[in-house]
Design a protein around this motif. Structure first.
Motif, PDB file in Angstrom:
ATOM      1  N   LEU A 162     -58.110   0.889 -22.869  1.00 10.68           N
ATOM      2  CA  LEU A 162     -58.170   1.702 -21.430  1.00 10.68           C
ATOM      3  C   LEU A 162     -57.975   0.929 -20.333  1.00 10.68           C
ATOM      4  O   LEU A 162     -58.574   0.286 -19.787  1.00 10.68           O
ATOM      5  N   THR A 163     -56.561   1.304 -19.625  1.00 11.97           N
ATOM      6  CA  THR A 163     -56.092   0.671 -18.587  1.00 11.97           C
ATOM      7  C   THR A 163     -56.092   1.454 -17.320  1.00 11.97           C
ATOM      8  O   THR A 163     -55.637   2.531 -17.317  1.00 11.97           O
ATOM      9  N   SER A 164     -56.808   1.157 -16.129  1.00 12.60           N
ATOM     10  CA  SER A 164     -56.983   2.083 -14.987  1.00 12.60           C
ATOM     11  C   SER A 164     -56.407   1.290 -13.725  1.00 12.60           C
ATOM     12  O   SER A 164     -56.928  -0.066 -13.617  1.00 12.60           O
ATOM     13  N   GLN A 165     -55.587   1.711 -13.011  1.00 20.55           N
ATOM     14  CA  GLN A 165     -55.208   1.014 -11.574  1.00 20.55           C
ATOM     15  C   GLN A 165     -56.183   1.545 -10.609  1.00 20.55           C
ATOM     16  O   GLN A 165     -56.047   2.764 -10.210  1.00 20.55           O
ATOM     17  N   LEU A 166     -56.983   0.906  -9.832  1.00 18.80           N
ATOM     18  CA  LEU A 166     -58.087   1.243  -9.035  1.00 18.80           C
ATOM     19  C   LEU A 166     -57.628   1.350  -7.557  1.00 18.80           C
ATOM     20  O   LEU A 166     -56.519   0.718  -7.318  1.00 18.80           O
ATOM     21  N   ALA A 167     -58.271   2.257  -7.075  1.00 17.00           N
ATOM     22  CA  ALA A 167     -57.697   2.361  -5.441  1.00 17.00           C
ATOM     23  C   ALA A 167     -57.858   1.244  -4.596  1.00 17.00           C
ATOM     24  O   ALA A 167     -56.797   1.066  -3.897  1.00 17.00           O
ATOM     25  N   VAL A 177     -57.537  -3.197  -7.822  1.00 16.42           N
ATOM     26  CA  VAL A 177     -58.160  -3.886  -8.752  1.00 16.42           C
ATOM     27  C   VAL A 177     -57.618  -3.053 -10.259  1.00 16.42           C
ATOM     28  O   VAL A 177     -57.644  -1.939 -10.172  1.00 16.42           O
ATOM     29  N   THR A 178     -57.278  -3.876 -11.066  1.00 17.58           N
ATOM     30  CA  THR A 178     -56.701  -3.390 -12.365  1.00 17.58           C
ATOM     31  C   THR A 178     -58.230  -3.391 -13.419  1.00 17.58           C
ATOM     32  O   THR A 178     -58.696  -4.636 -13.261  1.00 17.58           O
ATOM     33  N   SER A 179     -58.473  -2.448 -14.124  1.00 16.67           N
ATOM     34  CA  SER A 179     -59.547  -2.240 -14.929  1.00 16.67           C
ATOM     35  C   SER A 179     -58.868  -2.202 -16.339  1.00 16.67           C
ATOM     36  O   SER A 179     -58.335  -1.241 -16.521  1.00 16.67           O
ATOM     37  N   VAL A 180     -59.407  -3.055 -17.508  1.00 10.21           N
ATOM     38  CA  VAL A 180     -59.084  -3.036 -18.648  1.00 10.21           C
ATOM     39  C   VAL A 180     -60.382  -2.976 -19.685  1.00 10.21           C
ATOM     40  O   VAL A 180     -61.055  -3.929 -19.741  1.00 10.21           O
ATOM     41  N   VAL A 181     -60.368  -2.029 -20.284  1.00 11.83           N
ATOM     42  CA  VAL A 181     -61.682  -1.664 -20.909  1.00 11.83           C
ATOM     43  C   VAL A 181     -61.083  -1.894 -22.606  1.00 11.83           C
ATOM     44  O   VAL A 181     -60.249  -1.075 -22.933  1.00 11.83           O
ATOM     45  N   GLU A 182     -61.647  -2.821 -23.483  1.00 14.83           N
ATOM     46  CA  GLU A 182     -61.353  -3.188 -24.711  1.00 14.83           C
ATOM     47  C   GLU A 182     -62.212  -2.562 -25.483  1.00 14.83           C
ATOM     48  O   GLU A 182     -63.532  -3.016 -25.651  1.00 14.83           O
ATOM     49  N   LEU A 183     -62.035  -1.351 -26.324  1.00 16.20           N
ATOM     50  CA  LEU A 183     -62.853  -0.774 -27.258  1.00 16.20           C
ATOM     51  C   LEU A 183     -62.373  -1.255 -28.637  1.00 16.20           C
ATOM     52  O   LEU A 183     -61.464  -1.187 -29.169  1.00 16.20           O
ATOM     53  N   THR A 184     -63.312  -2.222 -29.250  1.00 19.56           N
ATOM     54  CA  THR A 184     -63.028  -2.871 -30.628  1.00 19.56           C
ATOM     55  C   THR A 184     -63.923  -2.115 -31.765  1.00 19.56           C
ATOM     56  O   THR A 184     -64.967  -1.686 -31.372  1.00 19.56           O
ATOM     57  N   ASN A 185     -63.171  -2.462 -32.877  1.00 20.87           N
ATOM     58  CA  ASN A 185     -63.960  -1.933 -34.033  1.00 20.87           C
ATOM     59  C   ASN A 185     -64.654  -0.266 -33.870  1.00 20.87           C
ATOM     60  O   ASN A 185     -65.551  -0.057 -34.149  1.00 20.87           O
ATOM     61  N   VAL A 186     -63.517   0.369 -33.201  1.00 17.10           N
ATOM     62  CA  VAL A 186     -63.781   1.689 -33.176  1.00 17.10           C
ATOM     63  C   VAL A 186     -63.962   2.620 -34.530  1.00 17.10           C
ATOM     64  O   VAL A 186     -63.091   2.484 -35.181  1.00 17.10           O
ATOM     65  N   THR A 187     -64.753   3.155 -34.610  1.00 16.25           N
ATOM     66  CA  THR A 187     -65.177   4.123 -35.613  1.00 16.25           C
ATOM     67  C   THR A 187     -65.784   5.517 -35.332  1.00 16.25           C
ATOM     68  O   THR A 187     -66.481   5.585 -34.309  1.00 16.25           O
ATOM     69  N   VAL A 188     -65.123   6.603 -35.876  1.00 16.90           N
ATOM     70  CA  VAL A 188     -65.346   8.070 -35.742  1.00 16.90           C
ATOM     71  C   VAL A 188     -65.885   8.337 -37.041  1.00 16.90           C
ATOM     72  O   VAL A 188     -64.968   8.508 -37.912  1.00 16.90           O
ATOM     73  N   THR A 236     -65.187  -5.211 -20.621  1.00 15.52           N
ATOM     74  CA  THR A 236     -64.313  -4.706 -19.500  1.00 15.52           C
ATOM     75  C   THR A 236     -64.059  -5.903 -18.685  1.00 15.52           C
ATOM     76  O   THR A 236     -64.923  -6.731 -18.496  1.00 15.52           O
ATOM     77  N   THR A 237     -62.686  -5.803 -18.298  1.00 12.71           N
ATOM     78  CA  THR A 237     -62.408  -6.998 -17.484  1.00 12.71           C
ATOM     79  C   THR A 237     -61.589  -6.461 -16.229  1.00 12.71           C
ATOM     80  O   THR A 237     -60.656  -5.513 -16.219  1.00 12.71           O
ATOM     81  N   LEU A 238     -62.117  -7.042 -14.897  1.00 12.27           N
ATOM     82  CA  LEU A 238     -61.502  -6.618 -13.716  1.00 12.27           C
ATOM     83  C   LEU A 238     -60.677  -7.708 -13.283  1.00 12.27           C
ATOM     84  O   LEU A 238     -61.138  -8.937 -13.159  1.00 12.27           O
ATOM     85  N   SER A 239     -59.533  -7.458 -12.701  1.00  8.51           N
ATOM     86  CA  SER A 239     -58.675  -8.293 -12.163  1.00  8.51           C
ATOM     87  C   SER A 239     -57.845  -7.706 -10.669  1.00  8.51           C
ATOM     88  O   SER A 239     -57.824  -6.581 -10.608  1.00  8.51           O
ATOM     89  N   LYS A 240     -57.508  -8.795 -10.114  1.00  6.30           N
ATOM     90  CA  LYS A 240     -56.885  -8.393  -8.864  1.00  6.30           C
ATOM     91  C   LYS A 240     -55.633  -9.615  -8.613  1.00  6.30           C
ATOM     92  O   LYS A 240     -56.056 -10.790  -8.724  1.00  6.30           O
ATOM     93  N   ASP A 241     -54.583  -9.119  -8.413  1.00  5.91           N
ATOM     94  CA  ASP A 241     -53.467 -10.222  -8.346  1.00  5.91           C
ATOM     95  C   ASP A 241     -53.415 -11.140  -9.358  1.00  5.91           C
ATOM     96  O   ASP A 241     -53.045 -12.427  -8.952  1.00  5.91           O
ATOM     97  N   GLY A 242     -53.683 -10.615 -10.581  1.00  8.54           N
ATOM     98  CA  GLY A 242     -53.621 -11.394 -11.643  1.00  8.54           C
ATOM     99  C   GLY A 242     -54.806 -12.235 -11.950  1.00  8.54           C
ATOM    100  O   GLY A 242     -54.789 -13.156 -12.914  1.00  8.54           O
ATOM    101  N   GLN A 243     -55.757 -12.554 -10.986  1.00  5.43           N
ATOM    102  CA  GLN A 243     -57.099 -13.218 -11.360  1.00  5.43           C
ATOM    103  C   GLN A 243     -58.177 -12.295 -11.862  1.00  5.43           C
ATOM    104  O   GLN A 243     -58.201 -11.464 -11.083  1.00  5.43           O
ATOM    105  N   VAL A 244     -58.909 -12.829 -12.535  1.00  6.77           N
ATOM    106  CA  VAL A 244     -59.933 -11.905 -13.199  1.00  6.77           C
ATOM    107  C   VAL A 244     -60.972 -12.096 -12.038  1.00  6.77           C
ATOM    108  O   VAL A 244     -61.498 -13.189 -11.779  1.00  6.77           O
TER     109      VAL A 244
END
Length: 272
Positions: A103-108, A111-122, A133-141
């Motif tokens: 899930l990738t969001s461009q924040l106001a 900042v870019t928020s990337v949420v990685e959901l792994t081993n998803v089971t339903v 979750t990883t937050l980054s700005k201008d290419g820097q975490v």
């Protein structure tokens, strides 16, 4: 409800992988591989527990996934006092690879928020995954959160229109300190604003606020306000349990500083 919050503002918040979403923008089209997972996660899901521990109501969030052809769209709603997040049906880009969802969001604030959901089971109404979750700005975490084991439950509830109106309210609790039979009223309007009323000398008097707003997404019912000249953002999060014949019940789970929990139940009757 608002008076109950004044007694429990000292609640300690724990950052979770899903906590760092904020208002964002995304493209309308998010093409994904048309696999089984993309079909299974379609629906509305509410946060149930993290690392096996029940999530307090002020930490709950709601995910909504919709699918139109091969385009999977994602939305989320949450209100987090500690981080200042206030998001209602905010969009997020969705990508699926195998049993992983990103899930990738461009924040106001850029900042870019990337949420990685792994081993998803339903499994039926049960959604589980590991979230990082990883937050980054201008290419820097700038920050990372997780990984954490998250559990969400599918919900069909929709109280968007139900909550609109004027309500008389009283509170019960498994902790007597948080019970209140004092007369109180709250009003929720279709435009997302709300008002609070105290009974003074037999008359209902509206409290003065700089702002007051709410949202209902599935069973999650959140509102925030600031008293005039107070300068403090106050919030309450509730989970609606039931509605029938003009009577609504909502509940909030709180955690004390020592780790023990208690619940407060709001009993609302619509004023005709």
């Amino acid at each position: 409800m608002k008076k109950i919050l004044n007694w429990v503002l000292a609640a300690t918040l724990v950052i979770s992988g899903t906590m760092v979403f904020t208002a964002c923008t995304s493209s309308d089209d998010n093409p994904v591989v048309d696999n089984g997972l993309a079909e299974k996660i379609v629906g509305k899901w509410i946060h149930t527990d993290t690392d096996g521990e029940a999530v307090t109501t002020d930490m709950k969030s709601v995910y909504t996934f919709t699918k139109d052809g091969s385009a999977l769209k994602g939305f989320y709603s949450m209100s987090m006092t500690g981080s200042g997040v206030w998001a209602f049906n905010q969009k997020t880009d969705v990508a699926i690879s195998g049993d992983n969802v990103t899930l990738t969001s461009q924040l106001a604030d850029g900042v870019t928020s990337v949420v990685e959901l792994t081993n998803v089971t339903v499994s039926g109404d049960d959604l589980r995954f590991t979230a990082k979750t990883t937050l980054s700005k201008d290419g820097q975490v700038t920050a990372t959160y997780g990984p954490r084991q998250e559990h969400f439950t599918k919900t069909e509830a929709d109280y968007t229109k139900t909550v609109i109106g004027l309500w008389d309210i009283y509170f019960t609790s498994d902790d007597p300190e948080h019970e209140s039979l004092e007369p109180y009223r709250e009003e929720y309007r279709a435009d997302g604003t709300c008002s609070f009323y105290d009974l003074i000398d037999g008359l209902w008097v509206e409290e003065e606020t700089d702002y007051s707003e709410y949202f209902a997404d599935g069973p999650l019912f959140c509102f925030r306000w600031q008293k005039t000249d107070a300068g403090i953002d106050r919030r309450e999060n509730w989970e609606i349990i039931s509605y029938e014949n003009g009577k609504m019940v909502s509940r909030a789970l709180h955690r004390r500083a020592d780790g023990t929990t208690y619940t407060v139940t709001a009993h609302l009757t619509k004023v005709e």
